[in-house]
Structure formats: C-alpha cells, structure tokens
Design a protein around this motif. Structure first.
Motif, PDB file in Angstrom:
ATOM      1  N   SER A 180       0.884  -1.045   0.064  1.00 18.60           N
ATOM      2  CA  SER A 180       0.197   0.201   0.168  1.00 18.60           C
ATOM      3  C   SER A 180       0.691   1.451  -0.081  1.00 18.60           C
ATOM      4  O   SER A 180       0.749   2.645  -0.341  1.00 18.60           O
ATOM      5  N   ALA A 181       2.120   1.063   0.596  1.00 15.88           N
ATOM      6  CA  ALA A 181       2.786   2.099   1.250  1.00 15.88           C
ATOM      7  C   ALA A 181       3.659   2.884  -0.450  1.00 15.88           C
ATOM      8  O   ALA A 181       3.449   3.683  -1.122  1.00 15.88           O
ATOM      9  N   ALA A 182       3.830   1.615  -1.073  1.00 15.47           N
ATOM     10  CA  ALA A 182       4.205   2.050  -2.369  1.00 15.47           C
ATOM     11  C   ALA A 182       3.735   2.706  -3.624  1.00 15.47           C
ATOM     12  O   ALA A 182       4.108   3.080  -4.391  1.00 15.47           O
ATOM     13  N   ILE A 183       2.853   1.406  -3.792  1.00 20.84           N
ATOM     14  CA  ILE A 183       1.299   2.498  -4.464  1.00 20.84           C
ATOM     15  C   ILE A 183       0.975   3.242  -4.657  1.00 20.84           C
ATOM     16  O   ILE A 183       0.989   3.886  -5.179  1.00 20.84           O
ATOM     17  N   HIS A 184       0.669   3.852  -3.635  1.00 18.71           N
ATOM     18  CA  HIS A 184       0.445   5.327  -2.932  1.00 18.71           C
ATOM     19  C   HIS A 184       1.698   6.513  -2.726  1.00 18.71           C
ATOM     20  O   HIS A 184       1.444   7.452  -3.899  1.00 18.71           O
ATOM     21  N   LEU A 185       3.069   5.803  -2.816  1.00 17.96           N
ATOM     22  CA  LEU A 185       3.970   6.860  -2.650  1.00 17.96           C
ATOM     23  C   LEU A 185       4.338   7.064  -4.342  1.00 17.96           C
ATOM     24  O   LEU A 185       4.360   8.507  -4.794  1.00 17.96           O
ATOM     25  N   GLN A 186       4.234   6.209  -4.987  1.00 16.12           N
ATOM     26  CA  GLN A 186       3.583   6.168  -7.145  1.00 16.12           C
ATOM     27  C   GLN A 186       3.082   7.256  -6.846  1.00 16.12           C
ATOM     28  O   GLN A 186       3.036   8.048  -7.810  1.00 16.12           O
ATOM     29  N   ASN A 187       2.100   6.972  -7.303  1.00 10.41           N
ATOM     30  CA  ASN A 187       0.753   7.682  -7.096  1.00 10.41           C
ATOM     31  C   ASN A 187       0.653   9.318  -6.810  1.00 10.41           C
ATOM     32  O   ASN A 187       0.725   9.613  -7.767  1.00 10.41           O
ATOM     33  N   LEU A 188       1.397   9.475  -5.452  1.00 11.28           N
ATOM     34  CA  LEU A 188       1.860  10.875  -5.288  1.00 11.28           C
ATOM     35  C   LEU A 188       2.093  11.333  -6.447  1.00 11.28           C
ATOM     36  O   LEU A 188       2.812  12.788  -6.529  1.00 11.28           O
ATOM     37  N   VAL A 189       4.041  10.601  -6.356  1.00 14.54           N
ATOM     38  CA  VAL A 189       4.758  11.174  -7.502  1.00 14.54           C
ATOM     39  C   VAL A 189       4.361  11.390  -9.213  1.00 14.54           C
ATOM     40  O   VAL A 189       4.719  12.570  -8.926  1.00 14.54           O
ATOM     41  N   GLU A 190       3.263  10.784  -8.962  1.00 15.30           N
ATOM     42  CA  GLU A 190       2.997  10.301 -10.711  1.00 15.30           C
ATOM     43  C   GLU A 190       1.776  12.220 -10.661  1.00 15.30           C
ATOM     44  O   GLU A 190       2.538  12.697 -10.961  1.00 15.30           O
ATOM     45  N   ARG A 191       1.384  12.647  -9.257  1.00 14.02           N
ATOM     46  CA  ARG A 191       0.614  13.962  -9.796  1.00 14.02           C
ATOM     47  C   ARG A 191       1.367  14.749  -9.260  1.00 14.02           C
ATOM     48  O   ARG A 191       0.875  15.256  -9.698  1.00 14.02           O
ATOM     49  N   HIS A 192       3.051  14.524  -8.499  1.00 16.04           N
ATOM     50  CA  HIS A 192       3.400  16.083  -8.212  1.00 16.04           C
ATOM     51  C   HIS A 192       4.285  16.275  -9.775  1.00 16.04           C
ATOM     52  O   HIS A 192       4.060  17.075 -10.249  1.00 16.04           O
ATOM     53  N   ASN A 193       4.272  14.746 -10.655  1.00 15.65           N
ATOM     54  CA  ASN A 193       5.114  15.254 -11.704  1.00 15.65           C
ATOM     55  C   ASN A 193       4.108  16.048 -12.639  1.00 15.65           C
ATOM     56  O   ASN A 193       4.748  16.998 -13.635  1.00 15.65           O
ATOM     57  N   GLU A 194       2.809  16.026 -12.452  1.00 19.23           N
ATOM     58  CA  GLU A 194       1.939  16.603 -13.346  1.00 19.23           C
ATOM     59  C   GLU A 194       2.073  17.976 -13.639  1.00 19.23           C
ATOM     60  O   GLU A 194       1.853  19.092 -14.768  1.00 19.23           O
ATOM     61  N   ARG A 195       2.199  19.008 -12.272  1.00 20.22           N
ATOM     62  CA  ARG A 195       2.687  20.544 -12.566  1.00 20.22           C
ATOM     63  C   ARG A 195       4.036  20.834 -11.882  1.00 20.22           C
ATOM     64  O   ARG A 195       3.830  21.788 -12.180  1.00 20.22           O
ATOM     65  N   ALA A 196       4.709  19.764 -12.306  1.00 22.83           N
ATOM     66  CA  ALA A 196       5.549  19.694 -11.240  1.00 22.83           C
ATOM     67  C   ALA A 196       6.713  20.786 -12.344  1.00 22.83           C
ATOM     68  O   ALA A 196       6.909  20.042 -13.599  1.00 22.83           O
ATOM     69  N   THR A 197       7.564  21.472 -12.088  1.00 19.80           N
ATOM     70  CA  THR A 197       8.979  21.900 -13.648  1.00 19.80           C
ATOM     71  C   THR A 197      10.101  20.915 -12.960  1.00 19.80           C
ATOM     72  O   THR A 197      10.838  20.852 -14.096  1.00 19.80           O
ATOM     73  N   SER A 198      10.319  20.360 -11.512  1.00 14.14           N
ATOM     74  CA  SER A 198      11.252  19.330 -11.640  1.00 14.14           C
ATOM     75  C   SER A 198      10.741  17.896 -11.096  1.00 14.14           C
ATOM     76  O   SER A 198      10.269  18.180 -10.281  1.00 14.14           O
ATOM     77  N   PRO A 199      10.746  16.984 -12.019  1.00 13.32           N
ATOM     78  CA  PRO A 199       9.986  16.140 -11.689  1.00 13.32           C
ATOM     79  C   PRO A 199      10.784  15.003 -10.839  1.00 13.32           C
ATOM     80  O   PRO A 199      11.901  14.940 -10.851  1.00 13.32           O
ATOM     81  N   LEU A 200       9.288  14.264 -10.004  1.00 11.44           N
ATOM     82  CA  LEU A 200      10.415  13.838  -8.906  1.00 11.44           C
ATOM     83  C   LEU A 200      10.355  12.380  -9.540  1.00 11.44           C
ATOM     84  O   LEU A 200       9.539  11.701 -10.640  1.00 11.44           O
ATOM     85  N   GLU A 201      12.368  11.716  -9.507  1.00 11.65           N
ATOM     86  CA  GLU A 201      12.050  10.445 -10.227  1.00 11.65           C
ATOM     87  C   GLU A 201      12.597   9.479  -9.661  1.00 11.65           C
ATOM     88  O   GLU A 201      13.524   8.754 -10.014  1.00 11.65           O
ATOM     89  N   PRO A 202      12.192   8.638  -8.334  1.00 14.21           N
ATOM     90  CA  PRO A 202      12.526   8.097  -7.468  1.00 14.21           C
ATOM     91  C   PRO A 202      12.724   6.571  -7.875  1.00 14.21           C
ATOM     92  O   PRO A 202      11.983   5.785  -8.670  1.00 14.21           O
ATOM     93  N   GLU A 203      13.921   5.722  -7.053  1.00 10.85           N
ATOM     94  CA  GLU A 203      14.625   4.429  -7.372  1.00 10.85           C
ATOM     95  C   GLU A 203      13.092   4.016  -6.579  1.00 10.85           C
ATOM     96  O   GLU A 203      14.825   4.301  -4.810  1.00 10.85           O
ATOM     97  N   ILE A 204      12.793   3.512  -6.747  1.00 13.01           N
ATOM     98  CA  ILE A 204      11.700   2.479  -4.923  1.00 13.01           C
ATOM     99  C   ILE A 204      11.973   0.261  -5.620  1.00 13.01           C
ATOM    100  O   ILE A 204      11.621   0.417  -6.844  1.00 13.01           O
TER     101      ILE A 204
END
Length: 552
Positions: free
Chosen positions: A23-47
């Motif tokens: 659940s943590a990994a899925i939610h974290l990836q969802n948060l990252v994807e939502r962040h990247n939709e509007r961020a000028t500096s996207p996150l690309e974490p290795e999980i």
C-alpha cells in the motif's frame, strides 16, 4: 575474506511485500505521478520492494476479515480494479464452547461487529496488491531475504540480502552468489510479527518501550472445500473456550468464503511462562467440536499454515521510526485484537509512511527529524484513536478467560473461575499438565477431519533448499545443558509441542536429544517467542524458502 557484493542504489527500499508496504509503495508512486503532472522539476525515485517468499503472497496468512476503510486513502476504486474479495460478511456468531456444547453470546459490542467488511484470502489479496504495484513500475524482487541493516554514521543506509548457494557447513557451492548490498535513503520495514531485521534494529536503537510488554499469539489455519448446504457465503463464527484451559488466551474462527469453501483456524497464546501448549493440536481438537465438525465433515482440507500475531496493542508498540528507517504494519504492532483485525491498520500505516517519504523526496531531507513526521501523522490519525481505545482489551485476559470476557463487555454467563489458577498451569509436575500430556499422546489423527503435523505441513507448500545452513540456531552448549537437562525437567521440552510444523523432535534415548527439521519450518517464529530460555534464534533461510500459500 568477504565475497564481493553487488551494490545497487535506491531511494526507498521496502522490506517485505505485505499489505502495509505494498500500500505504501502504490500510494507513494501515485503521489509522485501527481506531483510530476504539475512540477517543473519532476521526481524520478528508484523504489524497490524485496520479498523473501518465492512469489508475492507466498508467506501471507490471516483469517481474514478486511475493513476496507483504508482503501479510501489511496485506492477508492479498488472494486473496479478487481480486488479479490471472497464475500461480504453476512451472518455473525460468537460462541462460548464447552467440550461438546456451545453457548451463543447474544449481544455483540460494536467492536465485534463486521457490517460492511469482507472476507479475503490474504495470500491472494497480497498477490493482487503486488500486481498493482508492479503495474506502476515498482521493482519487486522476490526470493530475496533481508539479512541485516547497513549502518553508516549511526543511521540505516540500506540492507544486505541473503547469500545464495551456501551448503549446510557454510561452504560456497558451485554457482553460489553473495547477497546484494541495497543502498537506500530510507528503508521501510514491514516484515510482519517479530521480523529478523526488526529484531536487529531493536537491539541497535532500542525500539521497544520499556514499560509495554509485547504479547504474541500463534494462529494456525486451514482452508477447506466442503459439501454445499452447510453454510452460506459470508457467514462467520468466532469462539472462546474449548479446547483451551481458562487461564490461556485464544479462540477459534470459521469464515465461509462461499457455500463450498471455508477458512478456519485457531489462535493460542505463545507465552514463555506457559510454553507447553500446542497450537496445531488445539486446532485439531477445535475441528472435532460439533459446531465445526458438522460444517466441514465430508470435505477436504486444501491448505494449512501458521503465523504469529503481535497482540500487545497500543502500549506495546515500538518506536515507529529511526535514523534512516520506518516501521509499518504488524512490524509496528498495528493489530487491534479487540476487533480481531490488522489489515486496514497495516494499509493505513503504509499510506502515512508514503506521505512521509514523499515529503522527503520533495525536500531531499531524509534525516531522522524529517522521518519523525511519520509518528506525528500516526498520532493524529484514526489508527491512533482506534488502537488507544482498544489498548486494554488483550491485557484484560491476562487473569484468565472469564474475567477477560467480562472486561470485553460480552454478556454471557460463564462458570466461576477456578479457585487455584496456578494449579492448572500447563507445566510439568502439575496435574493438569499430566492430564493434557496423556490426552495428547492418546490423540490419533484420522486423516479425514484431523491431521498430524507432517500431513499438515505437506499442505502448506513449504519448500526449502535442503543443503543450506540451518536457519534455526541453538548454540551447542545450550543443546547439551539447557535442552538435554534443564528444559527437560523444568518445562518438558516444549519445543516438541509449541512448533506448529513439527520442526523440533525430542528423542530422550539420543545424545543430544534434540533433532531439528528446518525444512518443515513455516516461518511463524513461535519457537523464538515461546522458548522459555530464549536460546532459539530464527534467521531467514535462503530466499524463496518457506511456505507457498495460495489460499490462506
């Protein structure tokens, strides 16, 4: 000379592919994807998620009743996504059992009610969550156990995984490979009850509270195919009483996944002060009670398994974070024994862990101060409120079943407690122990309704590489002195009873008298908990070993 280890770098490493970490990994990836939709500096974490079982869900076992509330926090469309629910909970029953009779408890406190909840197979549920995580691009590395933390400058900087191809004498075989070094900015530990990595972190950082005593139970479970017409899909039964003596905590369950499929099991307290009990034997006696027998007779047992349950509650919870790591799910003691549930709490903890890690990814701050916000989130969550409200439930049974039922608010007339409870403790020298031992020795499984431990383990899908070091460590001097002398006289060598898989055998005519069958091990860790001398140390065997649950 230590072998060269391959080193891989990640931002986050999740240890254990259970509901909390998935659940943590899925939610974290969802948060990252939502962040990247509007961020000028996207996150690309290795999980990465590592799992010691040979496939996701292989080591997951529970009753299980799922409170779906946690899904609203990270996957509100779980039904549309095909979450494998067996049945919504329907008719509910709670019984007090005598040896042959049953007394229905007429009034159920709110905490015992299950309206709106679902029956699930935890192994199937975990496998589905894993598929959802992998569909989001998260690396899941199975057949891989975490054997220890990497410590740098007083903080956890990653983990070391198990070596492959080491023989029983500790020598490298042809094709052997050293374990990997997985470096991480944060490690999330979600190993379930009494995990080996958690125990190491506890020794280093002192995670367990000094005042709160952790309590454990051992749950054993079977999945049956039964003739139609005995029960209805979603019907559930919980029981207290038989076959346990009044001073020992535990009880049984039977959940109807469908008209022809049921999950049933029994929970027995795992206590070093009362080690001469047998969870597997208790389950066999439970099945012979007319309540259960009349439902499953003529059916076939499909799968068997066992696990320990962390039941100390809120006051026994360890510290939830430390330098470089977080604890989730049952590893963090997040089980509500009053409700007999922990899945929703595990998933909720994963959501809070993900939000903490997301903030650290955005800020680049993975210091202990930043990870502390995980605990702050917990303290203001519905989880805290639920667990705090139930904090005294399990402890209410420490003085016996009858007082515990009164404390639990179950309005049922029960017999008066025995006048001398100490006389009935299951220890050598007491008349109740002798009576219990004679009864157990006379027990003969019929192979249809009841089974021996070897037959049961066969139905667990358990497989281990035979030629590997024994992962159940007892020092030779402890075998010679404690097992052969002290334990035999003081406790009657309880390892031959409390292990639900028959791993430990005692032959009083041999020296040493103890034989260990590690290939039977179900990874439940009861031996570490119930050993009255604390000389048994459970360590992960080579990754991929252990049970292969598909229905439990």
């Amino acid at each position: 000379m230590s072998p060269e280890r391959e080193s891989l770098d990640f931002d986050i490493v999740f240890v254990g592919a259970g509901p909390a970490n998935l659940s943590a990994a899925i939610h974290l990836q969802n948060l990252v994807e939502r962040h990247n939709e509007r961020a000028t500096s996207p996150l690309e974490p290795e999980i990465a998620i590592i799992e010691k079982g040979r496939y996701p869900g292989a080591h997951l076992l529970s009753g299980a009743i799922l409170d779906p509330s946690a899904f609203s926090l990270f996957m509100p469309d779980f039904l549309e996504k095909g979450c494998p629910l067996e049945a919504p909970v329907g008719k509910e029953h709670v019984w007090f059992l005598g040896e042959k009779r049953k007394l229905r408890i007429p009034y159920l406190p709110e905490a015992f009610r299950n309206g709106g909840n679902y029956l699930v197979s935890l192994s199937r549920f975990g496998a589905w969550l894993a598929s959802e995580a992998e569909a989001r691009g998260i690396a899941l590395i199975d057949n891989t156990a975490a054997t220890g933390p990497i410590l740098e400058n007083g903080r956890v900087a990653g983990i070391v995984t198990d070596d492959k191809g080491i023989d029983r004498n500790g020598r490298a075989m042809p094709g052997s490979e050293p374990g990997m070094r997985l470096n991480a900015r944060a490690v999330v530990v979600g190993e379930g009850a009494r995990g080996s990595l958690f125990r190491q972190l506890d020794r280093i950082f002192g995670l367990q509270p000094e005042a709160g005593k952790q309590i454990y139970e051992t749950g054993v479970k079977e999945v049956w195919k039964i003739p139609a017409g005995r029960t209805g899909a979603g019907e559930i039964h919980h029981t207290f009483g038989h076959p346990l003596p009044p001073e020992l905590y535990g009880g049984g369950w039977l959940y109807a996944f469908s008209e022809t499929s049921v999950s049933l099991g029994f929970v027995t307290s795992a206590e070093p002060s009362l080690p001469s009990v047998d969870p597997h034997y208790n389950l066999q006696l439970f099945k012979r009670h007319p309540l259960v027998r009349d439902i499953i007779a003529g059916g076939s047992m499909l799968e068997y398994g066992a696990k320990t349950i962390t039941s100390g509650g809120y006051d026994a919870m360890p510290k939830l974070f430390g330098p470089g790591f977080l604890l989730t799910g049952e590893c963090a003691g997040l089980v509500n024994m009053q409700r007999l549930k922990g899945l929703h709490l595990a998933m909720h903890s994963g959501v809070l862990a993900a939000e903490t890690l997301f903030d650290s990814l955005v800020s680049g701050d993975f210091t202990e101060k930043a990870l502390r916000t995980y605990e702050t989130r917990f303290e203001t969550s519905a989880m805290k409120e639920e667990l705090h409200g139930a904090r005294l439930y399990r402890q209410g049974f420490e003085h016996g079943l009858y007082r515990g039922l009164v404390n639990a608010g179950l309005k049922v007339a029960v017999p008066a407690p025995p006048s001398s409870p100490g006389e009935n403790r299951l220890l050598p020298g007491g008349k109740e122990y002798d009576k219990w031992l004679l009864k157990k020795k006379a027990f003969r499984p019929d192979g249809a309704l009841t089974f021996g431990k070897n037959d049961s383990v066969f139905r667990s899908g358990t497989v281990h590489e035979e030629n590997q070091p024994c992962h159940l460590e007892i020092q030779p001097e402890d075998v010679a002195v404690i097992c052969a002398e002290r334990c035999a006289g003081e406790f009657g060598n309880p390892c031959q009873h409390f292990c639900p898989a028959g791993v430990y055998e005692i032959d009083t005519d041999s020296r040493p008298p103890l034989k260990i069958n590690p290939s039977n091990c179900l990874h439940c860790k009861t031996c570490e908990i119930a050993d009255p001398y604390g000389v048994i140390v459970w360590k992960p065997p080579e990754g991929g070993g252990g049970p292969g649950y598909k229905l439990c």
